[in-house]
Motif scaffolding. Structure first.
Motif, PDB file in Angstrom:
ATOM      1  N   ASN A   4      28.283  40.695  36.412  1.00 53.54           N
ATOM      2  CA  ASN A   4      29.647  40.221  36.698  1.00 53.54           C
ATOM      3  C   ASN A   4      30.731  41.184  36.235  1.00 53.54           C
ATOM      4  N   GLY A   5      30.535  42.474  36.477  1.00 57.42           N
ATOM      5  CA  GLY A   5      31.567  43.436  36.079  1.00 57.42           C
ATOM      6  C   GLY A   5      32.285  44.045  37.269  1.00 57.42           C
ATOM      7  N   ARG A   6      32.212  43.373  38.418  1.00 53.57           N
ATOM      8  CA  ARG A   6      32.785  43.943  39.646  1.00 53.57           C
ATOM      9  C   ARG A   6      34.229  43.475  39.844  1.00 53.57           C
ATOM     10  N   LEU A   7      34.893  44.091  40.823  1.00 51.04           N
ATOM     11  CA  LEU A   7      36.328  43.837  40.996  1.00 51.04           C
ATOM     12  C   LEU A   7      36.639  42.353  41.159  1.00 51.04           C
ATOM     13  N   SER A   8      35.868  41.654  41.992  1.00 45.57           N
ATOM     14  CA  SER A   8      36.202  40.242  42.210  1.00 45.57           C
ATOM     15  C   SER A   8      35.990  39.416  40.940  1.00 45.57           C
ATOM     16  N   ASP A   9      35.091  39.879  40.057  1.00 43.19           N
ATOM     17  CA  ASP A   9      34.898  39.186  38.769  1.00 43.19           C
ATOM     18  C   ASP A   9      36.129  39.367  37.885  1.00 43.19           C
ATOM     19  N   LEU A  10      36.632  40.612  37.834  1.00 43.74           N
ATOM     20  CA  LEU A  10      37.838  40.879  37.036  1.00 43.74           C
ATOM     21  C   LEU A  10      39.035  40.125  37.618  1.00 43.74           C
ATOM     22  N   GLU A  11      39.100  40.086  38.948  1.00 43.55           N
ATOM     23  CA  GLU A  11      40.207  39.362  39.596  1.00 43.55           C
ATOM     24  C   GLU A  11      40.148  37.863  39.276  1.00 43.55           C
ATOM     25  N   ALA A  12      38.938  37.308  39.311  1.00 44.34           N
ATOM     26  CA  ALA A  12      38.789  35.869  39.041  1.00 44.34           C
ATOM     27  C   ALA A  12      39.243  35.543  37.627  1.00 44.34           C
ATOM     28  N   ALA A  13      38.863  36.411  36.668  1.00 39.75           N
ATOM     29  CA  ALA A  13      39.269  36.186  35.275  1.00 39.75           C
ATOM     30  C   ALA A  13      40.782  36.344  35.143  1.00 39.75           C
ATOM     31  N   ALA A  14      41.336  37.364  35.808  1.00 39.30           N
ATOM     32  CA  ALA A  14      42.776  37.623  35.700  1.00 39.30           C
ATOM     33  C   ALA A  14      43.600  36.470  36.279  1.00 39.30           C
ATOM     34  N   ARG A  15      43.109  35.891  37.381  1.00 39.93           N
ATOM     35  CA  ARG A  15      43.818  34.748  37.989  1.00 39.93           C
ATOM     36  C   ARG A  15      43.956  33.606  36.985  1.00 39.93           C
ATOM     37  N   LEU A  16      42.852  33.405  36.241  1.00 35.12           N
ATOM     38  CA  LEU A  16      42.863  32.320  35.274  1.00 35.12           C
ATOM     39  C   LEU A  16      43.738  32.625  34.055  1.00 35.12           C
ATOM     40  N   MET A  17      43.824  33.923  33.703  1.00 34.76           N
ATOM     41  CA  MET A  17      44.583  34.325  32.511  1.00 34.76           C
ATOM     42  C   MET A  17      46.091  34.379  32.791  1.00 34.76           C
ATOM     43  N   ARG A  18      46.467  34.331  34.055  1.00 37.54           N
ATOM     44  CA  ARG A  18      47.889  34.518  34.400  1.00 37.54           C
ATOM     45  C   ARG A  18      48.780  33.570  33.598  1.00 37.54           C
ATOM     46  N   GLY A  19      49.763  34.174  32.903  1.00 39.89           N
ATOM     47  CA  GLY A  19      50.695  33.369  32.110  1.00 39.89           C
ATOM     48  C   GLY A  19      50.101  32.832  30.817  1.00 39.89           C
ATOM     49  N   ARG A  20      48.878  33.253  30.497  1.00 41.94           N
ATOM     50  CA  ARG A  20      48.226  32.767  29.280  1.00 41.94           C
ATOM     51  C   ARG A  20      47.785  33.951  28.435  1.00 41.94           C
ATOM     52  N   THR A  21      47.403  33.690  27.201  1.00 39.35           N
ATOM     53  CA  THR A  21      46.924  34.784  26.342  1.00 39.35           C
ATOM     54  C   THR A  21      45.598  34.392  25.695  1.00 39.35           C
ATOM     55  N   VAL A  22      44.895  35.432  25.234  1.00 43.26           N
ATOM     56  CA  VAL A  22      43.614  35.219  24.563  1.00 43.26           C
ATOM     57  C   VAL A  22      43.865  34.510  23.234  1.00 43.26           C
ATOM     58  N   ASN A  23      43.038  33.522  22.942  1.00 46.14           N
ATOM     59  CA  ASN A  23      43.133  32.775  21.686  1.00 46.14           C
ATOM     60  C   ASN A  23      43.027  33.723  20.496  1.00 46.14           C
ATOM     61  N   ARG A  24      43.800  33.487  19.450  1.00 45.19           N
ATOM     62  CA  ARG A  24      43.825  34.458  18.347  1.00 45.19           C
ATOM     63  C   ARG A  24      42.491  34.552  17.584  1.00 45.19           C
ATOM     64  N   GLY A  25      41.623  33.579  17.746  1.00 48.08           N
ATOM     65  CA  GLY A  25      40.321  33.640  17.088  1.00 48.08           C
ATOM     66  C   GLY A  25      39.239  34.321  17.933  1.00 48.08           C
ATOM     67  N   VAL A  26      39.643  34.886  19.090  1.00 47.47           N
ATOM     68  CA  VAL A  26      38.646  35.430  20.030  1.00 47.47           C
ATOM     69  C   VAL A  26      38.900  36.911  20.311  1.00 47.47           C
ATOM     70  N   ARG A  27      37.822  37.684  20.351  1.00 48.44           N
ATOM     71  CA  ARG A  27      37.890  39.066  20.835  1.00 48.44           C
ATOM     72  C   ARG A  27      37.422  39.028  22.294  1.00 48.44           C
ATOM     73  N   PHE A  28      38.284  39.431  23.207  1.00 44.37           N
ATOM     74  CA  PHE A  28      37.947  39.369  24.638  1.00 44.37           C
ATOM     75  C   PHE A  28      37.701  40.800  25.127  1.00 44.37           C
ATOM     76  N   ILE A  29      36.426  41.129  25.354  1.00 43.47           N
ATOM     77  CA  ILE A  29      36.035  42.494  25.709  1.00 43.47           C
ATOM     78  C   ILE A  29      35.718  42.568  27.203  1.00 43.47           C
ATOM     79  N   VAL A  30      36.253  43.581  27.848  1.00 44.02           N
ATOM     80  CA  VAL A  30      36.010  43.772  29.282  1.00 44.02           C
ATOM     81  C   VAL A  30      35.384  45.144  29.501  1.00 44.02           C
ATOM     82  N   ALA A  31      34.248  45.177  30.203  1.00 43.57           N
ATOM     83  CA  ALA A  31      33.615  46.452  30.576  1.00 43.57           C
ATOM     84  C   ALA A  31      33.474  46.465  32.098  1.00 43.57           C
ATOM     85  N   PRO A  32      34.344  47.189  32.795  1.00 40.71           N
ATOM     86  CA  PRO A  32      34.205  47.250  34.266  1.00 40.71           C
ATOM     87  C   PRO A  32      32.849  47.863  34.628  1.00 40.71           C
TER      88      PRO A  32
END
Lengths: 168, 417
Positions: free
Chosen positions: B299-327
């Motif tokens: 799940n490191g392909r463009l549509s995967d990153l797009e799907a995650a980004a759609r959900l993150m729009r206007g939101r931020t990563v919780n301060r207790g979480v490290r959110f790592i992305v490897a394209p």
């Protein structure tokens, strides 16, 4: 070929994957199989490499060797002294790789075998004898292709010997 | 009797009229190995007196599992692979090119109807392109490179039919986790698996790569998809030919058939420590996560990153979480940069690491601490997989589920954010 050694078991013993056989923590940076052998099965039995003696068997349930294609898994088991793995079934890549590098795999009903049992495996007769319980277990016969590879000392030696695949 | 895709591809490559159960020697079109499996293959090839790969389209070596290099020991492994590639003029995909299972399809080495082997278990990924591809150990791949052919047992085929359409925020990963949960970790051992049905027909190529990638998690050997206009467009957009498309005959023999209704699938999560330990994501509400990982050959392909980004729009990563992305590849990264998706994720708090395997296999780029939980889009959650076996729980889910969980700090059904 007859092999004799003690049985080692793990819990749970289904789906023992190649990450458990040799962890990625070690396999990427250690190239020497004798060094890797010191970490074999570590994530599910931290003292296994100290217990195992030359000629011993790993005895497991279903789908032994699933997961990663890492050939370090059968190679590290062999380097640790394991002479064969007995399981109810094996995963596909591990199955081919083990015969390719000269580690026999035996498919049989393993339920009655306990850790520490003394076993003799007769590969030709397809029979496992448990000298502790006195029981004999019939094994599935090893496919002809795999027998040829074992007899020739593995896949690469087979190719060197015949210059081609000669599996019939 | 009609033939399945696997039977046709192996028949065409062996010049025989083979059927399931037969042993054939078949010509191999392409082979590859990665930085964790290449050195053993190189040793075998040197032992054989190898000069050049005899596979029709040659071979590729990919530095992805441990790149950028984390240690002196791995640096020596990489040096050895580079030396072998240079000496034998074999294409080397260097640090940062991406995960082998994205880089190889992007290089045009896998076409419909091809037979491909790789020293990595997830080589079955290329089934998305209507190919028969499978993972093998280093000795088998060395033999294929040396001889240009290899022996194969012709597999029986399972038919998995997913009619209906996946609901909003439910994706290919959820469908595949549902399938694996039902068939179990050895439910398709040694089988070729063909996915069909309305949901698969309307699914994009990225989703098909996700499904084919995880076929090995239920033991499968091949996972060839049908060739259609989506396959054709994916290839032509990249300037590749359509190869020799293959389809199952209407009277082909399928050993088993499994039916799923895609419309009934809800977000799924595989719990520690096995991929078939699957449940609904919503049932894990309240399970804290300290790391979320988006990436891998699954799940490191463009549509995967797009799907995650759609959900993150206007939101931020919780301060207790490290959110790592490897394209999954440099191309994916460039596309995500061009479309603004990468910036959006970084602004939300994501940490980008180099295109490649990232922290999936536990040697660099995000090893979890003792007692932590990780939610990941990867394909494996075995104990110790991410480099720490001390009470670390790895949960697997879709890009949407990972994003939702990164926002809330606990495992979250993406339909609830």
């Amino acid at each position: 070929m007859r092999l004799t050694g003690n049985a080692h078991r793990f819990s749970p013993d289904d789906d023992i994957n190649t990450d458990y056989i040799i962890s990625g923590r070690y396999k990427f940076r250690i190239d020497d199989m004798n060094e890797l052998a010191k970490h074999v099965m570590e994530d599910i039995d931290p003292v296994f490499s100290k217990k195992v003696c030359k000629g011993d068997f790993i005895v497991a349930g279903r789908n032994f060797g699933c997961g990663s294609s890492r050939e370090q898994a059968p190679r590290a088991l062999k380097a640790a002294g394991v002479s064969a793995v007995l399981a109810k079934s094996f995963a596909r890549i591990f199955y081919r790789s083990s015969f390719n590098i000269g580690l026999p795999l035996i498919e049989c009903d393993t339920d009655s075998i306990r850790a520490g049992d003394r076993l003799t495996v007769d590969l030709d007769a397809g029979l496992v004898t448990n000298s502790v319980t006195g029981e004999s277990i019939q094994t599935k016969s090893i496919p002809r292709t795999m027998q040829v590879l074992l007899e020739d000392g593995g896949l690469i030696e087979h190719l060197k010997k015949h210059g081609d695949f000669a599996l019939e | 009797m009609g033939q399945t895709i696997a039977e046709k591809v192996l028949a065409a490559h062996s010049g025989s009229d083979c059927a399931a159960g037969d042993i054939v020697v078949a010509s191999v079109d392409f082979c590859m190995a990665q930085d964790g499996t290449s050195t053993m293959m190189i040793r075998e090839l040197e032992n054989l007196g190898f000069e050049h790969p005899k596979t029709a389209l040659g071979m590729g070596l990919v530095l992805d599992h441990n790149a950028p290099c984390p240690s002196v020991e791995v640096a020596r492994v990489h040096l050895r692979i580079r030396g072998f590639a240079d000496k034998n003029r074999i294409p080397l995909y260097e640090t940062g090119c991406g995960v082998c299972h994205q880089v190889v399809p992007e290089s045009g080495k896998v076409l419909p109807g091809s037979l491909v082997v790789g020293a990595d278990s997830h080589t079955c990924t290329y089934g998305a392109l209507n190919a028969c591809s499978t993972g093998l150990g280093s000795a088998d791949v060395a033999a294929a490179a040396y001889a240009g052919k290899l022996w194969f047992k012709v597999p029986e085929t399972y038919s998995i039919i997913a009619e209906g359409q996946l609901p909003d925020r439910v994706g290919a990963k959820d469908l595949m986790l549902k399938v694996i949960g039902r068939l179990t970790a050895d439910g398709a051992t040694y089988k070729s698996v063909e996915f069909t049905g309305a949901s698969v027909a309307s699914m994009g190529m990225d989703g098909r790569f996700t499904i084919a990638n995880m076929a090995v998690e239920m033991g499968a050997k091949f996972c060839p998809f049908s060739f259609d206009e989506k396959t054709s467009s994916w290839l032509s957009e990249r300037g590749f030919s359509a190869g020799a498309p293959v389809s199952s005959d209407p009277d082909a023999h399928f050993e088993k058939r499994f039916d799923f209704d895609a419309a009934d699938v809800v977000p799924q999560v595989a719990r520690p420590h096995s991929v078939d330990n699957v449940c609904d994501a919503s049932s894990l509400r309240g399970t804290k996560v300290q790391q979320a990982f988006l990436g891998t050959c699954t799940n490191g392909r463009l549509s995967d990153l797009e799907a995650a980004a759609r959900l993150m729009r206007g939101r931020t990563v919780n301060r207790g979480v490290r959110f790592i992305v490897a394209p999954a590849s440099r191309t994916v990264l460039l596309d995500a940069m061009a479309s603004g998706v990468a910036a959006q994720l970084v602004k939300a708090g994501a940490v980008f690491v180099a295109p490649g395997c990232g922290p999936c296999v536990g040697t660099h780029a995000g090893v979890p601490s003792d007692g932590e939980n990780v939610i990941s889009t990867a394909n494996r959650n075995f104990k110790g997989r991410m480099g720490n076996n001390r009470d670390v729980g790895i949960f697997l889910g879709s890009p949407e589920t990972i994003a939702a969980s990164a926002i809330t700090g606990e495992i979250t059904d993406p339909r609830e954010v």
